[in-house]
Design a protein around this motif. Sequence first.
Motif, PDB file in Angstrom:
ATOM      1  N   SER A  33     -94.698   0.800 -10.264  1.00 27.00           N
ATOM      2  CA  SER A  33     -94.777   1.443  -8.717  1.00 27.00           C
ATOM      3  C   SER A  33     -96.687  -0.110  -8.325  1.00 27.00           C
ATOM      4  O   SER A  33     -97.214   0.788  -9.113  1.00 27.00           O
ATOM      5  CB  SER A  33     -94.866   2.848  -8.460  1.00 27.00           C
ATOM      6  N   GLN A  42     -94.363   0.802  -3.553  1.00 25.09           N
ATOM      7  CA  GLN A  42     -93.772   0.008  -3.995  1.00 25.09           C
ATOM      8  C   GLN A  42     -93.152  -0.641  -5.415  1.00 25.09           C
ATOM      9  O   GLN A  42     -94.110  -0.128  -6.153  1.00 25.09           O
ATOM     10  CB  GLN A  42     -93.805  -1.856  -3.505  1.00 25.09           C
ATOM     11  N   GLU A  43     -91.497  -0.234  -5.751  1.00 23.97           N
ATOM     12  CA  GLU A  43     -91.423  -0.506  -7.409  1.00 23.97           C
ATOM     13  C   GLU A  43     -91.161  -2.731  -6.888  1.00 23.97           C
ATOM     14  O   GLU A  43     -90.346  -2.588  -6.369  1.00 23.97           O
ATOM     15  CB  GLU A  43     -89.786  -0.064  -7.240  1.00 23.97           C
TER      16      GLU A  43
END
Length: 91
Positions: A33, A42-43
């Motif tokens: 992440s 955000q992954e």
Amino acid sequence: LLSPESSVSVSAHNAVVGLAKAPGSTGLWDKFSFGLDPSALQERLFVSEENVDGFLGTTFCPSPCSQSALESQPLIEVLDVTEDRIQIRVE
């Protein structure tokens, strides 16, 4: 993570973060992440055969599929991953 071996390199158009696993930590990393703060991370998935299969499975068959639809799915195999390229075989 092993702090002394981890590194950061930043240029005008790119940033690279090198991470090193601590002794005793085993197995592949599946995902990471990133973001400007913990509330907006955000992954991203690392490239692996399982992650490619999962991604393609949801792309080709986003809703529950019938057995015949699953059997007609292409076989995806990640052969090689380097900094410059990824080699994938599709049957």
